[in-house]
Design a protein around this motif. Structure first.
Motif, short mmCIF file in Angstrom:
data_model
loop_
_atom_site.label_atom_id
_atom_site.label_comp_id
_atom_site.label_asym_id
_atom_site.label_seq_id
_atom_site.Cartn_x
_atom_site.Cartn_y
_atom_site.Cartn_z
N GLU A 75 7.96 12.07 17.86
CA GLU A 75 7.65 13.96 17.14
C GLU A 75 9.02 13.91 16.47
OE1 GLU A 75 7.50 16.99 20.05
OE2 GLU A 75 5.95 16.17 20.67
N GLN A 76 9.14 13.27 15.58
CA GLN A 76 9.45 12.88 13.95
C GLN A 76 9.14 12.76 12.67
OE1 GLN A 76 12.05 9.32 14.37
NE2 GLN A 76 13.55 9.95 16.43
N GLN A 77 9.61 14.21 12.27
CA GLN A 77 8.67 13.94 10.52
C GLN A 77 9.04 12.29 9.79
OE1 GLN A 77 7.31 16.24 9.69
NE2 GLN A 77 7.39 17.42 11.57
N LYS A 78 8.28 12.31 9.16
CA LYS A 78 7.96 11.22 8.71
C LYS A 78 7.54 10.65 7.47
CE LYS A 78 7.97 7.14 12.67
NZ LYS A 78 10.06 6.60 11.78
N ASN A 79 8.01 10.39 5.86
CA ASN A 79 7.31 10.44 4.90
C ASN A 79 6.21 9.40 5.02
OD1 ASN A 79 7.86 12.77 3.29
ND2 ASN A 79 9.88 10.92 2.47
N ILE A 80 5.19 9.50 4.32
CA ILE A 80 4.02 8.66 4.24
C ILE A 80 3.44 8.18 2.78
CG2 ILE A 80 1.72 7.47 5.25
CD1 ILE A 80 1.60 9.60 7.41
N ILE A 81 3.53 6.63 2.69
CA ILE A 81 3.78 6.61 1.36
C ILE A 81 2.34 6.35 1.32
CG2 ILE A 81 3.65 4.16 -0.17
CD1 ILE A 81 6.16 3.73 0.37
N TYR A 82 1.60 6.64 -0.21
CA TYR A 82 0.47 6.33 -0.05
C TYR A 82 -0.22 6.39 -1.79
CZ TYR A 82 -5.01 6.97 -1.19
OH TYR A 82 -6.32 6.90 -1.58
N SER A 83 -0.48 4.39 -1.46
CA SER A 83 -0.57 4.22 -2.97
C SER A 83 -1.74 3.42 -3.90
CB SER A 83 0.31 3.35 -3.25
OG SER A 83 0.27 3.07 -4.55
N VAL A 84 -2.86 3.80 -4.45
CA VAL A 84 -3.77 2.45 -4.81
C VAL A 84 -3.35 1.16 -5.85
CG1 VAL A 84 -5.97 2.29 -5.79
CG2 VAL A 84 -5.34 4.64 -4.17
N VAL A 85 -3.93 0.28 -4.88
CA VAL A 85 -3.34 -1.44 -5.92
C VAL A 85 -4.92 -1.37 -6.12
CG1 VAL A 85 -1.50 -0.85 -5.03
CG2 VAL A 85 -2.68 -2.39 -3.27
N THR A 86 -4.38 -3.34 -6.33
CA THR A 86 -6.02 -3.87 -6.77
C THR A 86 -6.12 -4.74 -6.14
OG1 THR A 86 -5.15 -5.36 -8.04
CG2 THR A 86 -6.41 -3.75 -9.21
N ARG A 87 -7.42 -5.70 -5.22
CA ARG A 87 -7.59 -6.62 -4.98
C ARG A 87 -5.99 -7.30 -5.09
NH1 ARG A 87 -9.79 -11.34 -4.66
NH2 ARG A 87 -11.19 -10.17 -6.66
N LEU A 88 -6.20 -8.22 -5.43
CA LEU A 88 -5.06 -9.40 -6.13
C LEU A 88 -3.87 -9.20 -5.95
CD1 LEU A 88 -6.62 -10.34 -9.56
CD2 LEU A 88 -7.29 -11.22 -7.51
N GLU A 89 -3.38 -8.02 -5.83
CA GLU A 89 -2.15 -7.11 -6.03
C GLU A 89 -1.55 -7.28 -4.43
OE1 GLU A 89 -1.63 -4.41 -10.15
OE2 GLU A 89 -2.42 -3.79 -8.73
N LYS A 97 -7.67 -0.51 -4.02
CA LYS A 97 -7.46 -0.62 -2.04
C LYS A 97 -6.55 0.09 -2.32
CE LYS A 97 -9.75 -4.49 -0.65
NZ LYS A 97 -10.46 -4.55 0.15
N ALA A 98 -6.77 1.14 -1.13
CA ALA A 98 -5.84 1.96 -0.82
C ALA A 98 -4.64 1.75 0.37
CB ALA A 98 -6.39 3.72 -0.55
N ALA A 99 -3.40 1.79 0.08
CA ALA A 99 -2.42 1.86 1.16
C ALA A 99 -2.09 2.66 1.57
CB ALA A 99 -1.82 0.32 0.70
N MET A 100 -1.66 2.86 2.79
CA MET A 100 -1.01 3.29 3.83
C MET A 100 0.58 2.92 4.49
SD MET A 100 -3.39 6.62 4.47
CE MET A 100 -2.19 8.07 4.61
N ILE A 101 1.14 3.59 3.90
CA ILE A 101 2.62 2.97 4.90
C ILE A 101 3.55 3.70 5.58
CG2 ILE A 101 4.75 1.37 4.57
CD1 ILE A 101 2.63 0.91 1.54
N ILE A 102 3.83 3.17 6.81
CA ILE A 102 4.76 3.67 7.95
C ILE A 102 5.89 3.16 7.54
CG2 ILE A 102 5.22 5.85 9.66
CD1 ILE A 102 1.47 5.81 9.62
#
Length: 285
Positions: free
Chosen positions: A235-249, A200-205
């Motif tokens: 119009e604010q700059q933000k970091n977006i987290i991208y991470s790949v985890v397993t379904r169980l996580e 699963k790929a998660a994107m977090i703002i």
């Protein structure tokens, strides 16, 4: 990639195509066919045709697929068709070899479950390594490019008619068991292609991306990538987290996010395969 690695990868590919063909044939001949349970697609048509005519099943599965393979060669590509020809040839051969062996069980439910699992694992290996056992999949891939229907929807449309026809030949109870075996095989194929631990790929703002990223790395042992983004409203700059985890996580990931920022915006979607990079989980001490 060096020539040696290419050769080794090619050998590995055909070993798994051979293994997949063997398992698919075993699932049919040791469990499904003796109990009058059929598969979908060309294999299902072949089982019905073999039953009605007395002609060996292996001949039907081989010759009925030839027109689709010729069509696929022109529409999809040489590598896929060569892999499919190899898989179908091995599959047809092992169907003939296994046919004289009696069923491993007369229990219809056991035959449905175990036959579906073994068939699905075999087909899953073939698909994962670039081949196919069924001409209807080739048609589905081509039609998918020209219609709004997905490959899965097109294959399902074909199989509804094929599996339903089993009711006319073997009885409606066998048709229902055939549908059950088909769905079991379908799930087994998914597991082989996507893995038991589905990615699963998660994107977090969030306004607390540094803290969340540090916790993901420390508590899950997963790699994190920062993507640059800009909110359209403020119009604010933000970091977006991208991470790949397993379904169980997933549950633990959400707990980490909520602990740092209850207002974080999170999207999670399926990833069909993960290769390279530093996605492998690190040991946490």
């Amino acid at each position: 990639m060096t020539k040696k690695k290419r050769v080794l990868r090619l050998i590995q590919k055909y070993i798994f195509l051979l293994l997949g063909s063997t398992l698919a044939a075993a699932g049919l001949e040791f469990f499904l066919i003796p109990n009058k349970i059929i598969d979908g697609g060309i294999v299902g048509i072949s089982i019905i045709s073999s039953y009605l005519s007395g002609i060996p099943l292996g001949l039907f599965t081989f010759f009925l697929n030839i027109p689709f393979l010729i069509f696929g060669y022109k529409q999809i590509g040489k590598s896929f068709v060569i892999s499919s020809i190899f898989s179908i040839t091995c599959f047809s051969f092992f169907l003939s070899i296994f046919h004289p062996i009696p069923s491993l069980t007369d229990d219809i439910l056991l035959a449905t479950v175990f036959g579906g699992i073994i068939l699905g694992v075999g087909v899953g290996l073939i698909i994962r390594f670039g081949g196919s056992l069924d001409g209807t999949e080739i048609i589905a891939i081509v039609l998918n490019r020209r219609t709004i229907l997905s490959v899965g929807q097109i294959v399902m449309f074909f199989n509804i008619f094929i599996l339903s026809s089993a009711g006319l030949v073997f009885g409606w109870d066998r048709a229902m068991y055939s549908i059950l075996a088909y769905f079991i095989a379908y799930k087994a194929i998914d597991i082989i292609i996507e893995g038991i631990d589905e990615a699963k790929a998660a994107m977090i703002i969030s306004d607390y991306t540094d803290e969340i990223a540090e916790s993901i790395m420390a508590r899950l042992g997963r790699g994190v990538t920062f993507l640059e983004g800009k909110g359209a409203y403020e119009e604010q700059q933000k970091n977006i987290i991208y991470s790949v985890v397993t379904r169980l996580e997933i549950a633990k990931l959400m707990a980490i996010i909520n602990d740092k920022d209850e207002n974080a915006f999170v999207t999670i979607h399926d990833v069909s395969d993960v290769m390279g990079g530093k996605n492998k989980k690190r040991a946490i001490h």
